[in-house]
Design an enzyme around this catalytic site. Structure first.
Site, PDB file in Angstrom:
ATOM      1  CB  THR A   4       0.063   0.429  -4.167  1.00 37.22           C
ATOM      2  OG1 THR A   4       0.045  -0.329  -2.864  1.00 37.22           O
ATOM      3  CG2 THR A   4       0.149   1.916  -4.147  1.00 37.22           C
ATOM      4  CE1 TYR A   5      -3.923  -1.709   0.980  1.00 40.60           C
ATOM      5  CE2 TYR A   5      -2.635  -3.032  -0.580  1.00 40.60           C
ATOM      6  CZ  TYR A   5      -3.185  -2.693   0.582  1.00 40.60           C
ATOM      7  OH  TYR A   5      -2.457  -3.473   1.801  1.00 40.60           O
ATOM      8  CB  ALA A  65       7.060  -5.478  -3.488  1.00 37.81           C
ATOM      9  CB  ALA A  66       5.456  -0.443  -4.410  1.00 39.15           C
ATOM     10  CB  SER A  84      -0.910   0.028   1.117  1.00 39.39           C
ATOM     11  OG  SER A  84      -0.174   0.239   2.476  1.00 39.39           O
TER      12      SER A  84
END
Length: 131
Positions: free
Chosen positions: A57-58, A74-75, A25
């Site tokens: 993402t969110y 991961a981002a 997120s």
């Protein structure tokens, strides 16, 4: 027919953190989320202005007034603290309403404090003319 339109964006926010070990997120100051009409768990695109990377993402709510913009999971490997990003959300609207539709734009300073909030109207003094 529906058209996918920009619903809102937080323009040129500064990344305040990156937490690789969080589930995923982006944590966004909840006041910024409200101004940009972004709901918790809503999908958002992140465009890293500093490095040119893009990902989806969110959103999750961060402490109001904190200015937090933290990329999680991961981002987090795609950003660094201090990077400049654009956070965008989207909406599907009826094609006959698309021409009159105006997204919400939230501009922030380097501390992620809102400086202006407006709608973008291409061709009438908008960002499009500034590019």
């Amino acid at each position: 027919m529906k058209r996918k339109m920009l619903k809102s964006k937080i323009h040129r926010a500064t990344v305040t953190g990156a937490d690789l070990h969080y589930e995923g997120s982006i944590t966004i100051d909840s006041e910024l989320m409200k101004q940009a009409d972004i709901l918790p768990y809503e999908a958002v695109d992140i465009w890293n202005v500093t490095y040119g990377t893009r990902f989806q993402t969110y959103a999750i709510e961060g402490q109001p007034g904190s200015g937090v913009i933290c990329i999680n999971g991961a981002a987090a490997r795609m950003v660094s603290k201090g990077d400049m990003v654009i956070i965008a959300s989207w909406i599907d609207i009826d094609a006959d309403k698309a021409a009159a539709y105006e997204p919400k734009l939230v501009f922030v300073d380097d501390k992620n404090v809102p400086t202006t909030q407006k709608s973008e109207n291409p061709g009438q003094g908008s960002l499009r003319n500034a590019i």
